[in-house]
Motif scaffolding. Structure first.
Motif, PDB file in Angstrom:
ATOM      1  N   MET A 168       0.813  -1.213   0.000  1.00  0.00           N
ATOM      2  CA  MET A 168       0.000   0.000   0.000  1.00  0.00           C
ATOM      3  C   MET A 168       0.848   1.265   0.000  1.00  0.00           C
ATOM      4  N   THR A 169       2.101   1.136   0.367  1.00  0.00           N
ATOM      5  CA  THR A 169       2.986   2.307   0.406  1.00  0.00           C
ATOM      6  C   THR A 169       4.054   2.264  -0.680  1.00  0.00           C
ATOM      7  N   ASP A 170       4.008   1.262  -1.548  1.00  0.00           N
ATOM      8  CA  ASP A 170       5.002   1.140  -2.610  1.00  0.00           C
ATOM      9  C   ASP A 170       4.573   1.953  -3.836  1.00  0.00           C
ATOM     10  N   PRO A 171       5.372   2.949  -4.267  1.00  0.00           N
ATOM     11  CA  PRO A 171       4.986   3.799  -5.405  1.00  0.00           C
ATOM     12  C   PRO A 171       4.729   3.004  -6.681  1.00  0.00           C
ATOM     13  N   GLY A 172       5.553   1.993  -6.951  1.00  0.00           N
ATOM     14  CA  GLY A 172       5.366   1.199  -8.157  1.00  0.00           C
ATOM     15  C   GLY A 172       4.035   0.459  -8.161  1.00  0.00           C
ATOM     16  N   THR A 173       3.682  -0.104  -7.015  1.00  0.00           N
ATOM     17  CA  THR A 173       2.409  -0.819  -6.905  1.00  0.00           C
ATOM     18  C   THR A 173       1.232   0.124  -7.074  1.00  0.00           C
ATOM     19  N   GLN A 174       1.317   1.275  -6.455  1.00  0.00           N
ATOM     20  CA  GLN A 174       0.228   2.247  -6.573  1.00  0.00           C
ATOM     21  C   GLN A 174       0.082   2.775  -7.997  1.00  0.00           C
ATOM     22  N   LYS A 175       1.173   2.819  -8.732  1.00  0.00           N
ATOM     23  CA  LYS A 175       1.109   3.219 -10.144  1.00  0.00           C
ATOM     24  C   LYS A 175       0.358   2.157 -10.945  1.00  0.00           C
ATOM     25  N   LEU A 176       0.621   0.881 -10.635  1.00  0.00           N
ATOM     26  CA  LEU A 176      -0.116  -0.210 -11.277  1.00  0.00           C
ATOM     27  C   LEU A 176      -1.613  -0.119 -10.993  1.00  0.00           C
ATOM     28  N   VAL A 177      -1.956   0.190  -9.739  1.00  0.00           N
ATOM     29  CA  VAL A 177      -3.364   0.299  -9.349  1.00  0.00           C
ATOM     30  C   VAL A 177      -4.044   1.409 -10.141  1.00  0.00           C
ATOM     31  N   GLY A 178      -3.368   2.530 -10.298  1.00  0.00           N
ATOM     32  CA  GLY A 178      -3.931   3.628 -11.074  1.00  0.00           C
ATOM     33  C   GLY A 178      -4.135   3.248 -12.532  1.00  0.00           C
ATOM     34  N   ALA A 179      -3.178   2.522 -13.097  1.00  0.00           N
ATOM     35  CA  ALA A 179      -3.301   2.077 -14.485  1.00  0.00           C
ATOM     36  C   ALA A 179      -4.465   1.104 -14.635  1.00  0.00           C
ATOM     37  N   ALA A 180      -4.624   0.219 -13.646  1.00  0.00           N
ATOM     38  CA  ALA A 180      -5.728  -0.735 -13.683  1.00  0.00           C
ATOM     39  C   ALA A 180      -7.071  -0.019 -13.645  1.00  0.00           C
ATOM     40  N   ARG A 181      -7.186   0.968 -12.788  1.00  0.00           N
ATOM     41  CA  ARG A 181      -8.441   1.717 -12.651  1.00  0.00           C
ATOM     42  C   ARG A 181      -8.851   2.323 -14.000  1.00  0.00           C
ATOM     43  N   THR A 182      -7.881   2.916 -14.690  1.00  0.00           N
ATOM     44  CA  THR A 182      -8.163   3.524 -15.992  1.00  0.00           C
ATOM     45  C   THR A 182      -8.502   2.477 -17.039  1.00  0.00           C
ATOM     46  N   ALA A 183      -7.699   1.407 -17.088  1.00  0.00           N
ATOM     47  CA  ALA A 183      -7.894   0.372 -18.099  1.00  0.00           C
ATOM     48  C   ALA A 183      -9.235  -0.338 -17.935  1.00  0.00           C
ATOM     49  N   TYR A 184      -9.621  -0.644 -16.698  1.00  0.00           N
ATOM     50  CA  TYR A 184     -10.876  -1.358 -16.481  1.00  0.00           C
ATOM     51  C   TYR A 184     -12.068  -0.523 -16.946  1.00  0.00           C
ATOM     52  N   ALA A 185     -12.024   0.766 -16.685  1.00  0.00           N
ATOM     53  CA  ALA A 185     -13.112   1.641 -17.122  1.00  0.00           C
ATOM     54  C   ALA A 185     -13.177   1.695 -18.650  1.00  0.00           C
ATOM     55  N   GLU A 186     -12.026   1.785 -19.293  1.00  0.00           N
ATOM     56  CA  GLU A 186     -11.982   1.851 -20.761  1.00  0.00           C
ATOM     57  C   GLU A 186     -12.471   0.549 -21.382  1.00  0.00           C
ATOM     58  N   ARG A 187     -12.049  -0.575 -20.833  1.00  0.00           N
ATOM     59  CA  ARG A 187     -12.422  -1.869 -21.400  1.00  0.00           C
ATOM     60  C   ARG A 187     -13.907  -2.152 -21.231  1.00  0.00           C
ATOM     61  N   ARG A 188     -14.434  -1.793 -20.077  1.00  0.00           N
ATOM     62  CA  ARG A 188     -15.867  -1.981 -19.844  1.00  0.00           C
ATOM     63  C   ARG A 188     -16.679  -1.107 -20.795  1.00  0.00           C
ATOM     64  N   ARG A 212     -22.867 -12.981 -17.482  1.00  0.00           N
ATOM     65  CA  ARG A 212     -21.878 -12.023 -16.997  1.00  0.00           C
ATOM     66  C   ARG A 212     -20.602 -12.156 -17.818  1.00  0.00           C
ATOM     67  N   ILE A 213     -20.124 -11.019 -18.303  1.00  0.00           N
ATOM     68  CA  ILE A 213     -18.884 -10.982 -19.080  1.00  0.00           C
ATOM     69  C   ILE A 213     -17.870 -10.153 -18.300  1.00  0.00           C
ATOM     70  N   THR A 214     -16.757 -10.768 -17.914  1.00  0.00           N
ATOM     71  CA  THR A 214     -15.702 -10.050 -17.216  1.00  0.00           C
ATOM     72  C   THR A 214     -14.835  -9.320 -18.232  1.00  0.00           C
ATOM     73  N   THR A 215     -14.762  -8.006 -18.097  1.00  0.00           N
ATOM     74  CA  THR A 215     -14.047  -7.182 -19.079  1.00  0.00           C
ATOM     75  C   THR A 215     -12.666  -6.747 -18.601  1.00  0.00           C
ATOM     76  N   ALA A 216     -12.266  -7.159 -17.398  1.00  0.00           N
ATOM     77  CA  ALA A 216     -11.007  -6.678 -16.826  1.00  0.00           C
ATOM     78  C   ALA A 216      -9.816  -6.953 -17.727  1.00  0.00           C
ATOM     79  N   ALA A 217      -9.775  -8.133 -18.347  1.00  0.00           N
ATOM     80  CA  ALA A 217      -8.637  -8.501 -19.191  1.00  0.00           C
ATOM     81  C   ALA A 217      -8.992  -8.491 -20.670  1.00  0.00           C
ATOM     82  N   LEU A 218     -10.071  -7.815 -21.028  1.00  0.00           N
ATOM     83  CA  LEU A 218     -10.484  -7.727 -22.434  1.00  0.00           C
ATOM     84  C   LEU A 218      -9.493  -6.848 -23.189  1.00  0.00           C
ATOM     85  N   ALA A 219      -8.707  -7.465 -24.054  1.00  0.00           N
ATOM     86  CA  ALA A 219      -7.635  -6.738 -24.739  1.00  0.00           C
ATOM     87  C   ALA A 219      -8.188  -5.729 -25.734  1.00  0.00           C
TER      88      ALA A 219
END
Length: 439
Positions: free
Chosen positions: A330-350, A408-415
């Motif tokens: 939770m305090t690692d900058p690299g991990t938090q950057k990944l979380v931010g990227a995931a948040r954006t990508a999941y919204a776009e893919r959905r 239900r269609i999971t879009t999290a990993a929808l390329a």
């Protein structure tokens, strides 16, 4: 063999509780025959309909079985079957699991030290650093953080909350469609599920009001990233739900904000300025890793005392090694950057899939989260039809109580680029289904 146990009660709930207690105590062994409906009704001085309702509820919960003229007997292994998904066939793209994209999860876990053997874990069950981070995590979204604690994930936490607050036979308001593991959990605890319909803004006020009138003692819902429908509370929906709950001050309100960091939408929580008895549960499995079975709970003072009192008697505390690992992530900058990227990508893919489906006239829902819900007439036909096009999606049956069919269609990993062929395949399958069943 005739039973010797004395069944008591004057209501369906009371009779059911008496029979279940006999099972728990071992007085009613597997295979033991229960009295015929009319005979038990006469003995207890109630109507045959009351006993019939009792037996029906016990059958639904897996406690008894009915063998036609053989009568009603205690089940061999009283339990609730899990709504497990079928195995994914080989050679298809798996969009059924509801899991995050591994590309956005930490590849390696930070090292953590084993706790010294002399540390009093029960006296100090929470690491101070993680407790501070957790309070800030809740406060970021306006959730009161005066009383917090930890658990081994959301299901562990919700199970403990329901088990200390309710007794067998009590009713719980559940989202419909809703998260299948929660739908399994409630009857496994000996509780009754009362379906509450959802839409793009989460649970509907009219459906919640009906559930409260039916006597529910708790309500479990997701304020955003609702699984599988994707509903998300608007400010207006929050206000409407709080007005409904004003008439039910004793009902425990459990808010499952399982995808807080990757939902991609603001939180409009019922925990702020609302119910007297409330709890919000959060986990890190969707944004840090599914193996990190850690959850955080913010709640009122009474709920905290009851939850932690039961925790103390069972597992005692959440692993300090796990707590330290979560703290570092939770305090690692690299991990938090990944979380931010995931948040954006999941919204776009959905959004990409919803747009592609809409262009083909297909109704679908997914205002937030990692899934899209598509109403269909025949779930099996759609699942098997999409399989021939190379896609594997989840039939909606295991997510439903009384709601209409869907997938239900999971879009999290929808390329990128996959939304269009998936939508085209679904349109073809629906056209085939329409031709088969008619207009």
């Amino acid at each position: 063999m005739a039973i010797q146990y004395e069944i008591t009660g004057t209501t369906a709930k009371g009779i059911a509780s008496s029979i279940e207690q006999g099972v728990v105590d071992g007085a009613l062994a597997p295979g033991a025959a229960l009295p015929p409906v009319r005979r038990l009704a006469e003995r207890l001085g109630v109507s045959p309909g009351t006993v019939a309702t009792t037996y029906k509820e016990l059958r639904r919960r897996g406690i008894v079985m009915t063998h036609g003229r053989g009568g009603t007997v205690i089940a061999e292994a009283p339990s609730v079957a899990s709504r497990r998904p079928p195995p994914v066939p080989e050679g298809v793209r798996d969009l059924a699991g509801g899991h995050p994209d591994p590309a956005f999860l930490p590849a390696e876990l930070p090292s953590a030290r084993l706790s010294p053997g002399l540390r009093s874990h029960r006296a100090r069950p929470r690491l101070a650093g993680l407790e501070e981070l957790t309070r800030a995590w809740f406060e970021r979204d306006g959730v009161p953080s005066g009383h917090i604690t930890f658990a081994q994930g959301a299901l562990d936490c919700i199970a403990r909350l329901l088990s200390v607050e309710l007794k067998p036979g009590d009713a719980v308001a559940m989202e419909d469609p809703g998260y299948h593991h929660l739908l399994d959990l409630v009857p496994a605890l000996g509780l009754r599920s009362v379906p509450v319909a959802v839409d793009d803004e989460g649970i509907r006020p009219d459906a919640l009001r009906a559930a409260l009138r039916a006597g529910v003692r708790a309500v479990v819902y997701s304020p955003r990233s609702q699984n599988p429908y994707g509903g998300w509370f608007s400010e207006g929906r929050r206000t409407a739900l709080l007005e409904v709950l004003e008439d039910a001050p004793d009902v425990l309100v459990i808010e499952d904000d399982h995808a807080a960091d990757i939902a991609g939408v603001p939180l409009h929580s019922l925990t702020t300025g609302g119910p007297a008895r409330w709890a919000q549960v959060r986990t890190v499995s969707k944004h840090l890793g599914t193996d990190l079975r850690w959850g955080a709970l913010a709640c009122d003072r009474t709920t905290l005392a009851r939850h932690d009192g039961r925790l103390l008697l069972t597992s005692g505390w959440v692993s300090h090694v796990l707590q330290e690992t979560v703290t570092r992530l939770m305090t690692d900058p690299g991990t938090q950057k990944l979380v931010g990227a995931a948040r954006t990508a999941y919204a776009e893919r959905r959004a990409s899939l919803l747009t592609a489906l809409s262009a083909r006239g297909i109704s679908a829902y997914g205002a937030s989260g990692m899934n899209v819900w598509v109403p269909v007439r025949d779930e099996a036909a759609v699942v098997n039809g999409l399989r021939t096009h190379g896609w594997w999606v989840a039939a909606g049956a295991r997510f439903r109580l009384a709601s209409a069919p869907g997938v239900r269609i999971t879009t999290a990993a929808l390329a990128p680029g996959e939304a269009e062929p998936l939508a085209a395949g679904l349109a073809a399958v629906l056209d085939e289904s329409q031709a088969t069943y008619g207009g």
